[in-house]
Design a protein around this motif. Structure first.
Motif, PDB file in Angstrom:
ATOM      1  N   THR A  84     -21.274  -9.325  -4.954  1.00 46.01           N
ATOM      2  CA  THR A  84     -22.661  -9.200  -5.282  1.00 46.01           C
ATOM      3  C   THR A  84     -23.513 -10.652  -5.346  1.00 46.01           C
ATOM      4  O   THR A  84     -24.433 -10.581  -4.371  1.00 46.01           O
ATOM      5  CB  THR A  84     -23.026  -8.494  -6.652  1.00 46.01           C
ATOM      6  OG1 THR A  84     -22.302  -7.135  -6.674  1.00 46.01           O
ATOM      7  CG2 THR A  84     -24.365  -8.409  -7.065  1.00 46.01           C
ATOM      8  N   ILE A  85     -22.957 -11.376  -5.990  1.00 51.36           N
ATOM      9  CA  ILE A  85     -23.678 -12.901  -5.808  1.00 51.36           C
ATOM     10  C   ILE A  85     -23.602 -13.511  -4.364  1.00 51.36           C
ATOM     11  O   ILE A  85     -24.771 -13.882  -3.822  1.00 51.36           O
ATOM     12  CB  ILE A  85     -22.895 -13.719  -6.900  1.00 51.36           C
ATOM     13  CG1 ILE A  85     -23.145 -13.144  -8.294  1.00 51.36           C
ATOM     14  CG2 ILE A  85     -23.502 -15.211  -6.785  1.00 51.36           C
ATOM     15  CD1 ILE A  85     -22.193 -14.073  -9.251  1.00 51.36           C
ATOM     16  N   LEU A  88     -26.296 -11.938  -2.147  1.00 53.32           N
ATOM     17  CA  LEU A  88     -27.933 -12.338  -2.384  1.00 53.32           C
ATOM     18  C   LEU A  88     -27.835 -13.728  -1.993  1.00 53.32           C
ATOM     19  O   LEU A  88     -29.022 -14.210  -1.695  1.00 53.32           O
ATOM     20  CB  LEU A  88     -28.052 -12.220  -3.769  1.00 53.32           C
ATOM     21  CG  LEU A  88     -28.485 -10.673  -4.362  1.00 53.32           C
ATOM     22  CD1 LEU A  88     -28.723 -10.566  -5.655  1.00 53.32           C
ATOM     23  CD2 LEU A  88     -29.865 -10.160  -3.343  1.00 53.32           C
ATOM     24  N   TRP A  92     -29.747 -14.829  -5.503  1.00 51.61           N
ATOM     25  CA  TRP A  92     -29.187 -14.635  -6.596  1.00 51.61           C
ATOM     26  C   TRP A  92     -29.547 -15.470  -7.931  1.00 51.61           C
ATOM     27  O   TRP A  92     -29.787 -16.689  -7.700  1.00 51.61           O
ATOM     28  CB  TRP A  92     -27.613 -14.779  -6.659  1.00 51.61           C
ATOM     29  CG  TRP A  92     -27.139 -14.089  -7.990  1.00 51.61           C
ATOM     30  CD1 TRP A  92     -26.730 -13.025  -8.437  1.00 51.61           C
ATOM     31  CD2 TRP A  92     -26.699 -14.989  -9.025  1.00 51.61           C
ATOM     32  NE1 TRP A  92     -26.406 -13.100  -9.759  1.00 51.61           N
ATOM     33  CE2 TRP A  92     -26.210 -14.231 -10.009  1.00 51.61           C
ATOM     34  CE3 TRP A  92     -26.786 -16.266  -9.281  1.00 51.61           C
ATOM     35  CZ2 TRP A  92     -25.609 -14.747 -11.193  1.00 51.61           C
ATOM     36  CZ3 TRP A  92     -26.179 -16.982 -10.399  1.00 51.61           C
ATOM     37  CH2 TRP A  92     -25.799 -16.016 -11.331  1.00 51.61           C
ATOM     38  N   ASN A 117     -25.420  -5.830  -9.694  1.00 43.15           N
ATOM     39  CA  ASN A 117     -24.963  -7.008 -10.785  1.00 43.15           C
ATOM     40  C   ASN A 117     -25.086  -6.253 -12.083  1.00 43.15           C
ATOM     41  O   ASN A 117     -24.371  -6.636 -13.026  1.00 43.15           O
ATOM     42  CB  ASN A 117     -25.617  -8.250 -10.429  1.00 43.15           C
ATOM     43  CG  ASN A 117     -25.008  -9.394 -11.344  1.00 43.15           C
ATOM     44  OD1 ASN A 117     -23.749  -9.503 -11.069  1.00 43.15           O
ATOM     45  ND2 ASN A 117     -25.647  -9.804 -12.177  1.00 43.15           N
ATOM     46  N   LYS A 168     -33.488  -8.599  -4.252  1.00 45.03           N
ATOM     47  CA  LYS A 168     -32.743  -8.786  -5.599  1.00 45.03           C
ATOM     48  C   LYS A 168     -32.771  -7.878  -6.351  1.00 45.03           C
ATOM     49  O   LYS A 168     -33.279  -6.993  -7.105  1.00 45.03           O
ATOM     50  CB  LYS A 168     -33.541 -10.088  -6.255  1.00 45.03           C
ATOM     51  CG  LYS A 168     -32.894 -10.227  -7.735  1.00 45.03           C
ATOM     52  CD  LYS A 168     -32.937 -11.571  -8.108  1.00 45.03           C
ATOM     53  CE  LYS A 168     -32.506 -11.884  -9.491  1.00 45.03           C
ATOM     54  NZ  LYS A 168     -31.897 -11.071 -10.485  1.00 45.03           N
TER      55      LYS A 168
END
Length: 168
Positions: A84-85, A88, A92, A117, A168
């Motif tokens: 996930t991080i 982005l 992020w 997230n 985001k």
């Protein structure tokens, strides 16, 4: 083993805060706007107290009998968190910071989930305390997190609509 997991989580969170601060500077240099400052302090408080509660409630207990099963779920959650991080990238952050007119991130888990997230964090607030047999911590922080996310997601969605930037 459980204290190694606890230490891993502390180090991970501090690294994430460093990364978030770096991304914040990068985005604000590009005229990004920050939203949700009023509730952010409550999120920081909740995450900090989570570790205190986990330490206090779990310190004298043995690891759960379900440790192998729960630990595998924990590893999967960490991999999902990193994905996930990474998806982005520089967007992020732990704060709601939106770069006006930026393209929506649609890779990684963002192809299927709007806020992956937040899903990871919610599941962590359940799984990690169960690993430590910290049942009160699991209940209290899961409920608190759901409440704060109900505020945060609403603020984040409004910010994204306002600046026409759905990432985001």
């Amino acid at each position: 083993m459980k204290w190694k997991v606890f230490l891993f989580l502390l180090v991970q969170r501090f690294v994430e805060l460093y990364w978030a601060k770096r991304n914040e500077r990068w985005m604000k240099e590009r005229e990004a706007k920050e939203f949700g400052q009023n509730h952010y302090k409550h999120i920081v408080c909740m995450h900090s107290l989570f570790f205190v509660s986990l330490l206090l409630e779990g310190r004298k207990k043995h690891a759960s009998a379900l440790w192998p099963f729960l630990f595998n779920i924990f590893i999967i959650l960490q991999l999902f968190r990193f994905w996930t991080i990474a998806s982005l990238g520089r967007y992020w952050n732990t704060k709601i910071i939106v770069l006006p007119n930026a393209e929506r991130i649609q890779k990684g888990p963002y192809r299927w989930f709007r806020h992956p997230n937040y899903l990871v964090v919610t599941l962590e607030f359940i799984i990690i305390p169960l690993m430590f047999q910290a049942y009160w911590t699991a209940v209290i922080f899961t409920v608190w997190n759901v409440y704060l996310l109900s505020i945060r997601i609403r603020v984040e969605e409004q910010a994204l609509r306002l600046l026409k930037s759905p990432h985001k």
